[in-house]
Design a protein around this motif. Structure first.
Motif, PDB file in Angstrom:
ATOM      1  N   PHE A 106       0.714  -1.331  -0.105  1.00  0.00           N
ATOM      2  CA  PHE A 106      -0.138  -0.014  -0.044  1.00  0.00           C
ATOM      3  C   PHE A 106       0.903   1.228   0.193  1.00  0.00           C
ATOM      4  CE2 PHE A 106      -3.222  -2.697   1.645  1.00  0.00           C
ATOM      5  CZ  PHE A 106      -4.453  -2.304   0.978  1.00  0.00           C
ATOM      6  N   LEU A 111      -4.633  -6.317  -3.167  1.00  0.00           N
ATOM      7  CA  LEU A 111      -4.727  -5.462  -1.796  1.00  0.00           C
ATOM      8  C   LEU A 111      -6.382  -5.611  -1.768  1.00  0.00           C
ATOM      9  CD1 LEU A 111      -2.524  -2.400  -2.979  1.00  0.00           C
ATOM     10  CD2 LEU A 111      -1.988  -4.401  -1.729  1.00  0.00           C
ATOM     11  N   GLN A 112      -7.035  -6.278  -2.305  1.00  0.00           N
ATOM     12  CA  GLN A 112      -8.633  -6.331  -2.450  1.00  0.00           C
ATOM     13  C   GLN A 112      -9.181  -4.928  -2.508  1.00  0.00           C
ATOM     14  OE1 GLN A 112     -10.003  -9.165   0.002  1.00  0.00           O
ATOM     15  NE2 GLN A 112      -8.458 -10.402   0.346  1.00  0.00           N
ATOM     16  N   VAL A 113      -9.020  -4.117  -3.124  1.00  0.00           N
ATOM     17  CA  VAL A 113      -9.378  -2.723  -3.120  1.00  0.00           C
ATOM     18  C   VAL A 113     -10.677  -2.801  -4.057  1.00  0.00           C
ATOM     19  CG1 VAL A 113      -9.041  -0.352  -4.189  1.00  0.00           C
ATOM     20  CG2 VAL A 113      -7.185  -1.697  -3.067  1.00  0.00           C
ATOM     21  N   GLN A 154     -10.663  -7.806  -6.161  1.00  0.00           N
ATOM     22  CA  GLN A 154     -10.200  -8.854  -6.049  1.00  0.00           C
ATOM     23  C   GLN A 154     -10.763 -10.226  -7.209  1.00  0.00           C
ATOM     24  OE1 GLN A 154     -11.558  -6.988  -3.820  1.00  0.00           O
ATOM     25  NE2 GLN A 154     -12.813  -8.190  -2.078  1.00  0.00           N
ATOM     26  N   ASP A 159     -18.683 -10.719  -0.165  1.00  0.00           N
ATOM     27  CA  ASP A 159     -17.424  -9.711   0.120  1.00  0.00           C
ATOM     28  C   ASP A 159     -17.411  -8.752  -0.973  1.00  0.00           C
ATOM     29  OD1 ASP A 159     -17.084 -10.797   2.671  1.00  0.00           O
ATOM     30  OD2 ASP A 159     -14.952 -11.370   2.166  1.00  0.00           O
ATOM     31  N   SER A 169     -19.924  -6.158  -1.047  1.00  0.00           N
ATOM     32  CA  SER A 169     -19.857  -5.170  -0.019  1.00  0.00           C
ATOM     33  C   SER A 169     -18.596  -4.195  -0.342  1.00  0.00           C
ATOM     34  CB  SER A 169     -19.363  -5.985   1.203  1.00  0.00           C
ATOM     35  OG  SER A 169     -19.109  -5.236   2.261  1.00  0.00           O
ATOM     36  N   SER A 170     -17.657  -4.669  -0.945  1.00  0.00           N
ATOM     37  CA  SER A 170     -16.259  -3.953  -1.335  1.00  0.00           C
ATOM     38  C   SER A 170     -16.893  -2.985  -2.422  1.00  0.00           C
ATOM     39  CB  SER A 170     -15.539  -5.147  -1.814  1.00  0.00           C
ATOM     40  OG  SER A 170     -14.157  -4.588  -1.990  1.00  0.00           O
ATOM     41  N   ALA A 201     -19.678  -1.917  -3.092  1.00  0.00           N
ATOM     42  CA  ALA A 201     -20.583  -0.913  -2.573  1.00  0.00           C
ATOM     43  C   ALA A 201     -20.033  -0.001  -1.848  1.00  0.00           C
ATOM     44  CB  ALA A 201     -21.649  -1.533  -1.740  1.00  0.00           C
ATOM     45  N   SER A 202     -19.042  -0.392  -0.879  1.00  0.00           N
ATOM     46  CA  SER A 202     -18.039   0.368  -0.160  1.00  0.00           C
ATOM     47  C   SER A 202     -17.462   1.509  -1.097  1.00  0.00           C
ATOM     48  CB  SER A 202     -17.212  -0.185   0.564  1.00  0.00           C
ATOM     49  OG  SER A 202     -17.322  -1.142   1.315  1.00  0.00           O
ATOM     50  N   PHE A 259      -9.018   3.687  -1.848  1.00  0.00           N
ATOM     51  CA  PHE A 259      -8.671   2.728  -0.788  1.00  0.00           C
ATOM     52  C   PHE A 259      -7.082   2.801  -0.530  1.00  0.00           C
ATOM     53  CE2 PHE A 259     -12.987   1.133  -1.346  1.00  0.00           C
ATOM     54  CZ  PHE A 259     -13.346   1.043   0.101  1.00  0.00           C
ATOM     55  N   THR A 260      -6.264   2.623  -1.627  1.00  0.00           N
ATOM     56  CA  THR A 260      -5.050   2.483  -1.564  1.00  0.00           C
ATOM     57  C   THR A 260      -4.375   3.586  -0.834  1.00  0.00           C
ATOM     58  OG1 THR A 260      -5.126   1.487  -3.579  1.00  0.00           O
ATOM     59  CG2 THR A 260      -2.995   1.480  -2.872  1.00  0.00           C
ATOM     60  N   VAL A 296      -6.527   4.363   3.038  1.00  0.00           N
ATOM     61  CA  VAL A 296      -6.080   3.211   4.008  1.00  0.00           C
ATOM     62  C   VAL A 296      -5.073   3.471   5.022  1.00  0.00           C
ATOM     63  CG1 VAL A 296      -4.405   1.693   3.044  1.00  0.00           C
ATOM     64  CG2 VAL A 296      -5.954   0.724   4.496  1.00  0.00           C
ATOM     65  N   ILE A 307     -23.547   1.187   5.193  1.00  0.00           N
ATOM     66  CA  ILE A 307     -22.510   1.324   4.456  1.00  0.00           C
ATOM     67  C   ILE A 307     -21.368   1.723   4.895  1.00  0.00           C
ATOM     68  CG2 ILE A 307     -21.855   2.930   2.347  1.00  0.00           C
ATOM     69  CD1 ILE A 307     -23.433   0.600   1.175  1.00  0.00           C
ATOM     70  N   LEU A 364     -17.804  -0.371   4.983  1.00  0.00           N
ATOM     71  CA  LEU A 364     -16.800   0.351   4.395  1.00  0.00           C
ATOM     72  C   LEU A 364     -15.532   0.173   5.575  1.00  0.00           C
ATOM     73  CD1 LEU A 364     -15.580   2.425   2.391  1.00  0.00           C
ATOM     74  CD2 LEU A 364     -16.210   4.376   3.882  1.00  0.00           C
ATOM     75  N   GLN A 372     -14.367  -3.212   5.417  1.00  0.00           N
ATOM     76  CA  GLN A 372     -13.365  -3.395   4.145  1.00  0.00           C
ATOM     77  C   GLN A 372     -12.015  -2.909   4.237  1.00  0.00           C
ATOM     78  OE1 GLN A 372     -15.715  -4.696   2.191  1.00  0.00           O
ATOM     79  NE2 GLN A 372     -13.805  -5.344   0.977  1.00  0.00           N
ATOM     80  N   ILE A 373     -11.911  -1.779   5.039  1.00  0.00           N
ATOM     81  CA  ILE A 373     -10.507  -1.451   5.306  1.00  0.00           C
ATOM     82  C   ILE A 373     -10.001  -2.479   6.204  1.00  0.00           C
ATOM     83  CG2 ILE A 373      -9.332   0.620   6.424  1.00  0.00           C
ATOM     84  CD1 ILE A 373     -11.096   2.655   4.965  1.00  0.00           C
ATOM     85  N   ARG A 429     -10.240  -5.491   6.575  1.00  0.00           N
ATOM     86  CA  ARG A 429      -9.812  -6.618   5.710  1.00  0.00           C
ATOM     87  C   ARG A 429      -8.668  -6.470   4.705  1.00  0.00           C
ATOM     88  NH1 ARG A 429     -15.569  -8.331   3.947  1.00  0.00           N
ATOM     89  NH2 ARG A 429     -16.260  -9.287   6.074  1.00  0.00           N
ATOM     90  N   MET A 430      -8.766  -5.128   4.379  1.00  0.00           N
ATOM     91  CA  MET A 430      -7.452  -4.884   3.443  1.00  0.00           C
ATOM     92  C   MET A 430      -6.035  -4.954   4.310  1.00  0.00           C
ATOM     93  SD  MET A 430      -9.201  -1.751   1.159  1.00  0.00           S
ATOM     94  CE  MET A 430      -7.465  -1.107   1.038  1.00  0.00           C
ATOM     95  N   VAL A 482     -26.178  -5.791   3.623  1.00  0.00           N
ATOM     96  CA  VAL A 482     -25.589  -4.807   3.149  1.00  0.00           C
ATOM     97  C   VAL A 482     -25.869  -4.693   1.501  1.00  0.00           C
ATOM     98  CG1 VAL A 482     -22.826  -4.427   2.616  1.00  0.00           C
ATOM     99  CG2 VAL A 482     -23.674  -5.345   4.693  1.00  0.00           C
ATOM    100  N   ALA A 497     -26.588  -1.331  -0.460  1.00  0.00           N
ATOM    101  CA  ALA A 497     -25.993  -0.926  -1.523  1.00  0.00           C
ATOM    102  C   ALA A 497     -26.889  -0.800  -2.920  1.00  0.00           C
ATOM    103  CB  ALA A 497     -24.747  -2.038  -1.821  1.00  0.00           C
TER     104      ALA A 497
END
Lengths: 482, 482
Positions: free
Chosen positions: A71, A153-155, A159, A388, A391-392, A394-395, A469-470, A473, B358, B362, B365-366, B368-369, B390, B394
């Motif tokens: 990151f 990084l699952q951004v 993923q 996941d 959700s990812s 949506a975030s 996110f990158t 975070v 949401i 979020l 999500q962070i 988990r990253m 969720v 969304a």
């Protein structure tokens, strides 16, 4: 400190490379007898020196980095590259302050294409080449990052593009190297073909090369104030459309196509959606324009095809001031600026696959409402989507619009009017280029904005380019507490 | 046809009730010697007749309806009520066409508060009372619906508010009746207290009653063109703020509080977030206004507190033309219009709990990253959120902004300028009331818009009020194929 060593090492290598690239426009200026070659020599010296110093002092790094380092590496690399790439602008005869230079450099490397410079037609060739080079390097940089690093990084749902099921973050770099080489070769190939095509269509050699670089990178910097409109050539516009589209599709699929598997390219649902969206929008805006301005359909189609492709892909070239087409066109252009192209391409924005994922979730939602005891799963490319990922994604949507709103509010606090503030925020975070309205619209420039607005927009461009996110975070306390 | 029988029956009962309510403003007009009482008598006759006919011809319905019928019932009931409630406007001496009458009626029953009528101060009292009554009825209607029906329909994450774990859709109506009675008593109680308070603060009896109705319903219709600003009274504004806030909190929690459990009301995270959001925004805009217009902080705080509360809760009263406060204020007002209050209240918009869900996603999500192998769950009110919720939320966000964009594009096609189109679309779908700009801003009216725009906005208000899915699900082929 141990944490930063591999990051500094890679930044060192990166800056050294960037310094060497600075010599290219320097040589062009020297060859054309332009005194600006000294600017590039100076910038190259500083950059290479810093790069080499960083590299040598951190030598001896084994090749494995942690997820957190990945990151930090991503964000710091872009920041460092942008900062040093701004030097030629800052040192040049154009007399840009460092704010303007940084904005131009950020807009270049993030392939945004918003520009500060008015008077491109008389600007020194070295600088014009440098702008094009920045977008070109930024374009390939982002593809490599999107393919090799972001999925790990699952951004924001990236993923789903993991190339294999094992996600050991320890192997990021060796894998990146492998893929990068093939992709770079391909990217260079596309650029050469595009430049040759532009040349045949009537561009000068210099224009052909610079525009090829900014087309394939969906960047949008031009060497003329009138952008692509100045050439007034259907064949140039067609070539441009083709290569903006080429730059918007997933580059891994090209690799597969070259190896003989063409199927995945045209069967990929992201690619199909992209073309469907593009065709619909082009047709719609052509109809609207025809009705509004009483031009012929073929003429309207030509304008619409070029400008819609340019905005949807986030390139940002213009042949027309679509602000004159009427409110509907302006609002449409504003909305599609957020869409972008496919993941793993040079485009930015929310990207087609995220819309697909949310749309799939929406369909399932509606089915569940009608059949509350049925079992339904959202699908992407005929495969079940993990909750996941929904959700990812949506975030990501939420964060995107939160950042967009914050940016628009920030810009309005600095005194920008509503339309300029909203569209500048959008064009920055989606890496498009032009905004809406008289100031920052396709016929305007970002030069008149206050300095603080330029810094805010630069932050927006970086955030958008690195998939939010990158960067963000690292601003969470949890990131540093481990 | 069997499918529609219970729907027609309930619509019959509803319209008969509505017809009886029409007699109230009729009696007021009669008492005040205004000839408009004939209008209400005529409208009441038509409405009651149609209602009774529907009721009698479909009598004999057992009490159980299916899930699909519940969807159809919800949408058709609101449409029927809006259509018949428009009659007094259409028949009245104001000479509104049916389009204008329908718009005003829709704006009333959905508690939006956008108005067509200019010259409220000289309008007949019966009509003014009718407008207030519509918002008041719409307000209680939506609370009952949100508490008793929407959670069963699993609309946009509302399933987290299911009152018990069994979700048999067969028992929707009996449960609705139970809850409705307590809530209605409470609602009437709040309205009376609010009216008395307004009276003590200096309003005439008529103004106190009508404004109490539109305050608790977070509707925003006023009996004066100058809205609440005309009273220029701090105590009236304070009462208004208190009851707009009362109307924005979850009504079930009041029931619990009355039964002695006050804890859930102030410990509810949705309530806490609502107050935190409100306080932050009020403070921020007060500071901004003070700096911009060089008024004192207390004065700025007064303006900000009232107008922010009014827009955030979707009420739509105005004491000030906040367009004059500067771009930042206008953009902030535009953004917060989408937020709304709590679920289970009279407010519309996206609602606080959806932002919480949401936001929780979020955060996870962070986390988990940073820790890809950790196990994290999003939480709402200290309880795990099901991934379905969720996804549901969304989808709601996405659909909300898709409808908003479509509406804005549609309005711009009809010739509205960018700001009018965007803000009208937003104010309709979020059921707020005023838009931005000179035409539809807090100092303007929706009268000048073209007819087609009024129909589009009416559709937007209905969609927003019924949480989008409830209406849109009926447009999917799957809904009718069962």
């Amino acid at each position: 400190m141990q944490f930063f060593r591999p990051i500094l090492l890679i930044n060192g290598i990166l800056l050294t490379t960037l310094g060497v690239f600075m010599l290219v426009p320097g040589l062009v200026d020297l060859a054309m007898g332009n005194p600006d070659w000294k600017v590039f020599l100076a910038a190259a010296t500083v950059t290479t020196f810093v790069g080499a110093a960083l590299g040598i002092s951190n030598w001896g790094f084994s090749g494995d980095i942690t997820l957190r380092q990945a990151f930090a590496l991503t964000t710091f690399s872009w920041l460092a590259a942008v900062t040093f790439a701004a030097l030629p602008f800052a040192f040049s005869e154009l007399g840009m302050g460092f704010t303007n230079a940084f904005f131009e450099s950020m807009s270049g490397l993030t392939t945004t294409g918003s520009t500060i410079i008015v008077g491109l037609d008389t600007a020194p060739p070295g600088l014009l080449l440098w702008r094009a080079l920045l977008q070109w390097l930024g374009g390939i940089g982002i593809i490599v990052m999107a393919i090799a690093i972001l999925p790990m990084l699952q951004v924001g749902g990236m993923q789903i593009f993991r190339l294999e099921s094992s996600d050991s973050s320890q192997k990021i770099l060796p894998r990146a190297k492998q893929i990068a080489v093939s992709i770079i070769v391909l990217y260079v190939g596309f650029s050469i073909v595009c430049a040759i095509a532009y040349g045949f269509a009537g561009m000068s050699g210099f224009d052909a090369i610079t525009h090829a670089m900014t087309t394939i990178a969906t960047g949008g910097f031009s060497t003329h104030d009138s952008s692509m409109g100045g050439f007034d050539s259907i064949s140039i516009e067609l070539i441009s459309i083709v290569f903006m589209v080429v730059g918007s599709l997933p580059f891994v699929l090209y690799l597969q196509a070259i190896r003989g598997k063409v199927g995945p390219l045209y069967r990929d649902s992201q690619v199909q959606w992209f073309f469907a969206t593009l065709a619909t929008l082009v047709f719609l805006l052509a109809l609207y324009q025809m009705q509004k301005t009483s031009i012929e359909f073929s003429e309207a189609l030509r304008h619409s095809a070029f400008n819609v492709t340019s905005i949807l892909t986030g390139t940002g070239y213009a042949t027309e001031n679509y602000m004159d087409w009427g409110t509907f066109a302006a609002i449409t252009m504003f909305c599609i600026m957020f869409i972008g192209g496919c993941a793993g391409s040079t485009t930015c924005g929310l990207k087609i696959f995220r819309f697909q994922v949310i749309f799939a979730a929406l369909r399932v939602q509606i089915k569940r409402m009608i059949h509350p005891h049925g079992v339904f799963f959202p699908r992407y490319n005929n495969q079940k989507i993990n909750p996941d990922v929904v959700s990812s994604v949506a975030s990501y949507f939420f964060l995107f619009f939160a950042c967009f709103s914050a940016l628009a509010l920030g810009l309005s606090l600095l005194g920008l009017d509503t339309i300029t503030a909203f569209s500048s925020a959008g064009t920055a975070i989606a890496n498009v280029g032009p905004g809406l309205g008289d100031i920052v619209g396709p016929a305007g420039s970002f030069e008149p904005l206050p300095d603080a607005a330029k810094w805010l927009m630069s932050a927006g461009m970086l955030l958008g380019r690195l998939e939010l996110f990158t960067v963000l975070v690292m601003f969470t306390p949890g990131f540093w507490r481990i």
